[in-house]
Design a protein around this motif. Structure first.
Motif, PDB file in Angstrom:
ATOM      1  N   TYR A 149      -1.365 -33.475  -7.695  1.00 51.71           N
ATOM      2  CA  TYR A 149      -1.901 -34.706  -7.123  1.00 51.71           C
ATOM      3  C   TYR A 149      -0.748 -35.637  -6.782  1.00 51.71           C
ATOM      4  O   TYR A 149       0.369 -35.483  -7.287  1.00 51.71           O
ATOM      5  CB  TYR A 149      -2.864 -35.408  -8.083  1.00 51.71           C
ATOM      6  CG  TYR A 149      -2.188 -35.885  -9.345  1.00 51.71           C
ATOM      7  CD1 TYR A 149      -1.657 -37.164  -9.429  1.00 51.71           C
ATOM      8  CD2 TYR A 149      -2.048 -35.048 -10.441  1.00 51.71           C
ATOM      9  CE1 TYR A 149      -1.007 -37.600 -10.576  1.00 51.71           C
ATOM     10  CE2 TYR A 149      -1.408 -35.470 -11.583  1.00 51.71           C
ATOM     11  CZ  TYR A 149      -0.890 -36.752 -11.647  1.00 51.71           C
ATOM     12  OH  TYR A 149      -0.239 -37.172 -12.782  1.00 51.71           O
ATOM     13  N   VAL A 150      -1.037 -36.582  -5.930  1.00 51.28           N
ATOM     14  CA  VAL A 150      -0.069 -37.615  -5.583  1.00 51.28           C
ATOM     15  C   VAL A 150      -0.853 -38.878  -5.247  1.00 51.28           C
ATOM     16  O   VAL A 150      -1.930 -38.812  -4.659  1.00 51.28           O
ATOM     17  CB  VAL A 150       0.850 -37.172  -4.416  1.00 51.28           C
ATOM     18  CG1 VAL A 150       0.069 -36.950  -3.153  1.00 51.28           C
ATOM     19  CG2 VAL A 150       1.971 -38.152  -4.201  1.00 51.28           C
ATOM     20  N   TYR A 151      -0.337 -40.015  -5.676  1.00 53.83           N
ATOM     21  CA  TYR A 151      -0.920 -41.308  -5.317  1.00 53.83           C
ATOM     22  C   TYR A 151      -0.100 -41.898  -4.178  1.00 53.83           C
ATOM     23  O   TYR A 151       1.120 -41.781  -4.148  1.00 53.83           O
ATOM     24  CB  TYR A 151      -0.896 -42.275  -6.503  1.00 53.83           C
ATOM     25  CG  TYR A 151      -1.859 -41.897  -7.596  1.00 53.83           C
ATOM     26  CD1 TYR A 151      -3.210 -42.188  -7.496  1.00 53.83           C
ATOM     27  CD2 TYR A 151      -1.412 -41.249  -8.731  1.00 53.83           C
ATOM     28  CE1 TYR A 151      -4.101 -41.834  -8.496  1.00 53.83           C
ATOM     29  CE2 TYR A 151      -2.292 -40.889  -9.747  1.00 53.83           C
ATOM     30  CZ  TYR A 151      -3.628 -41.191  -9.621  1.00 53.83           C
ATOM     31  OH  TYR A 151      -4.504 -40.831 -10.610  1.00 53.83           O
ATOM     32  N   LYS A 152      -0.788 -42.530  -3.247  1.00 50.74           N
ATOM     33  CA  LYS A 152      -0.133 -43.169  -2.107  1.00 50.74           C
ATOM     34  C   LYS A 152      -0.630 -44.597  -1.987  1.00 50.74           C
ATOM     35  O   LYS A 152      -1.730 -44.935  -2.438  1.00 50.74           O
ATOM     36  CB  LYS A 152      -0.444 -42.420  -0.802  1.00 50.74           C
ATOM     37  CG  LYS A 152       0.091 -41.003  -0.763  1.00 50.74           C
ATOM     38  CD  LYS A 152       1.596 -41.007  -0.727  1.00 50.74           C
ATOM     39  CE  LYS A 152       2.172 -39.621  -0.654  1.00 50.74           C
ATOM     40  NZ  LYS A 152       3.626 -39.640  -0.502  1.00 50.74           N
ATOM     41  N   ASN A 153       0.186 -45.428  -1.341  1.00 52.18           N
ATOM     42  CA  ASN A 153      -0.173 -46.816  -1.097  1.00 52.18           C
ATOM     43  C   ASN A 153      -0.856 -46.934   0.261  1.00 52.18           C
ATOM     44  O   ASN A 153      -0.299 -46.508   1.269  1.00 52.18           O
ATOM     45  CB  ASN A 153       1.064 -47.713  -1.119  1.00 52.18           C
ATOM     46  CG  ASN A 153       1.755 -47.706  -2.455  1.00 52.18           C
ATOM     47  OD1 ASN A 153       1.145 -47.472  -3.492  1.00 52.18           O
ATOM     48  ND2 ASN A 153       3.046 -47.964  -2.459  1.00 52.18           N
ATOM     49  N   TRP A 160     -13.230 -44.718  -7.551  1.00 52.38           N
ATOM     50  CA  TRP A 160     -12.669 -43.683  -6.688  1.00 52.38           C
ATOM     51  C   TRP A 160     -13.788 -43.045  -5.870  1.00 52.38           C
ATOM     52  O   TRP A 160     -14.739 -42.510  -6.425  1.00 52.38           O
ATOM     53  CB  TRP A 160     -11.955 -42.609  -7.510  1.00 52.38           C
ATOM     54  CG  TRP A 160     -10.650 -43.089  -8.062  1.00 52.38           C
ATOM     55  CD1 TRP A 160     -10.407 -43.485  -9.340  1.00 52.38           C
ATOM     56  CD2 TRP A 160      -9.436 -43.254  -7.346  1.00 52.38           C
ATOM     57  NE1 TRP A 160      -9.097 -43.881  -9.455  1.00 52.38           N
ATOM     58  CE2 TRP A 160      -8.470 -43.746  -8.260  1.00 52.38           C
ATOM     59  CE3 TRP A 160      -9.042 -43.028  -6.030  1.00 52.38           C
ATOM     60  CZ2 TRP A 160      -7.160 -44.025  -7.886  1.00 52.38           C
ATOM     61  CZ3 TRP A 160      -7.733 -43.298  -5.660  1.00 52.38           C
ATOM     62  CH2 TRP A 160      -6.813 -43.784  -6.576  1.00 52.38           C
ATOM     63  N   THR A 184      -1.670 -50.691  -3.789  1.00 49.98           N
ATOM     64  CA  THR A 184      -0.752 -49.867  -4.551  1.00 49.98           C
ATOM     65  C   THR A 184      -1.512 -48.726  -5.212  1.00 49.98           C
ATOM     66  O   THR A 184      -2.470 -48.978  -5.951  1.00 49.98           O
ATOM     67  CB  THR A 184      -0.030 -50.713  -5.625  1.00 49.98           C
ATOM     68  OG1 THR A 184       0.645 -51.782  -4.971  1.00 49.98           O
ATOM     69  CG2 THR A 184       0.967 -49.879  -6.416  1.00 49.98           C
ATOM     70  N   ASN A 185      -1.104 -47.500  -4.927  1.00 51.11           N
ATOM     71  CA  ASN A 185      -1.714 -46.301  -5.520  1.00 51.11           C
ATOM     72  C   ASN A 185      -3.227 -46.267  -5.348  1.00 51.11           C
ATOM     73  O   ASN A 185      -3.950 -45.857  -6.253  1.00 51.11           O
ATOM     74  CB  ASN A 185      -1.341 -46.188  -7.004  1.00 51.11           C
ATOM     75  CG  ASN A 185       0.123 -45.899  -7.206  1.00 51.11           C
ATOM     76  OD1 ASN A 185       0.785 -45.335  -6.344  1.00 51.11           O
ATOM     77  ND2 ASN A 185       0.653 -46.291  -8.339  1.00 51.11           N
ATOM     78  N   ASN A 186      -3.723 -46.670  -4.190  1.00 49.69           N
ATOM     79  CA  ASN A 186      -5.168 -46.674  -3.956  1.00 49.69           C
ATOM     80  C   ASN A 186      -5.660 -45.462  -3.162  1.00 49.69           C
ATOM     81  O   ASN A 186      -6.810 -45.383  -2.794  1.00 49.69           O
ATOM     82  CB  ASN A 186      -5.615 -47.975  -3.288  1.00 49.69           C
ATOM     83  CG  ASN A 186      -4.991 -48.213  -1.928  1.00 49.69           C
ATOM     84  OD1 ASN A 186      -3.932 -47.691  -1.619  1.00 49.69           O
ATOM     85  ND2 ASN A 186      -5.656 -49.017  -1.120  1.00 49.69           N
ATOM     86  N   LYS A 232      -5.569 -41.168  -3.529  1.00 42.89           N
ATOM     87  CA  LYS A 232      -5.202 -40.003  -4.362  1.00 42.89           C
ATOM     88  C   LYS A 232      -5.470 -38.746  -3.554  1.00 42.89           C
ATOM     89  O   LYS A 232      -6.573 -38.521  -3.074  1.00 42.89           O
ATOM     90  CB  LYS A 232      -6.008 -39.968  -5.648  1.00 42.89           C
ATOM     91  CG  LYS A 232      -5.617 -38.829  -6.569  1.00 42.89           C
ATOM     92  CD  LYS A 232      -6.413 -38.861  -7.877  1.00 42.89           C
ATOM     93  CE  LYS A 232      -5.965 -37.761  -8.811  1.00 42.89           C
ATOM     94  NZ  LYS A 232      -6.717 -37.776 -10.076  1.00 42.89           N
ATOM     95  N   TYR A 281      -5.243 -34.670  -3.930  1.00 44.47           N
ATOM     96  CA  TYR A 281      -5.182 -33.736  -5.058  1.00 44.47           C
ATOM     97  C   TYR A 281      -5.875 -32.436  -4.734  1.00 44.47           C
ATOM     98  O   TYR A 281      -6.524 -32.278  -3.705  1.00 44.47           O
ATOM     99  CB  TYR A 281      -5.824 -34.387  -6.286  1.00 44.47           C
ATOM    100  CG  TYR A 281      -7.264 -34.839  -6.090  1.00 44.47           C
ATOM    101  CD1 TYR A 281      -8.309 -34.085  -6.582  1.00 44.47           C
ATOM    102  CD2 TYR A 281      -7.557 -36.017  -5.409  1.00 44.47           C
ATOM    103  CE1 TYR A 281      -9.628 -34.501  -6.412  1.00 44.47           C
ATOM    104  CE2 TYR A 281      -8.859 -36.433  -5.236  1.00 44.47           C
ATOM    105  CZ  TYR A 281      -9.888 -35.667  -5.740  1.00 44.47           C
ATOM    106  OH  TYR A 281     -11.196 -36.072  -5.567  1.00 44.47           O
TER     107      TYR A 281
END
Length: 83
Positions: free
Chosen positions: A5-9, A40, A76-78, A80, A82
């Motif tokens: 997974y990765v979180y992105k802005n 989410w 910020t990090n909203n 995901k 995955y």
């Protein structure tokens, strides 16, 4: 084990490309969720986003119930991505 997974802005701009680096076998294995009002919400390929390359995606403009939506709002990090 590889990161899955990765979180992105979010940027609020449908022109933004969101890269990720984890492996997958088919596009259907990749899931995308956006944090909306503290919850989410899973998004749908070809309705909410598309693959720009094998390892990046873009959000699409779409209309639902008469309202037009697009890229996730700046945050910020909203986002995901995955599997």
């Amino acid at each position: 084990m590889a990161q899955t997974y990765v979180y992105k802005n979010g940027t609020g701009d449908v022109a933004t490309t969101f890269p990720f680096t984890f492996p997958y076998l088919k596009e259907a294995d990749v899931k995308v969720s956006v944090l909306e009002s503290g919850v989410w919400i899973q998004k749908t390929k070809d309705t909410h986003y598309k693959f720009e390359t094998a390892t990046s995606l873009k959000f699409l403009s779409y209309t639902e119930d008469g309202v037009t939506y697009g890229a996730p709002a700046s945050g910020t990090n909203n986002i995901k991505i995955y599997r």
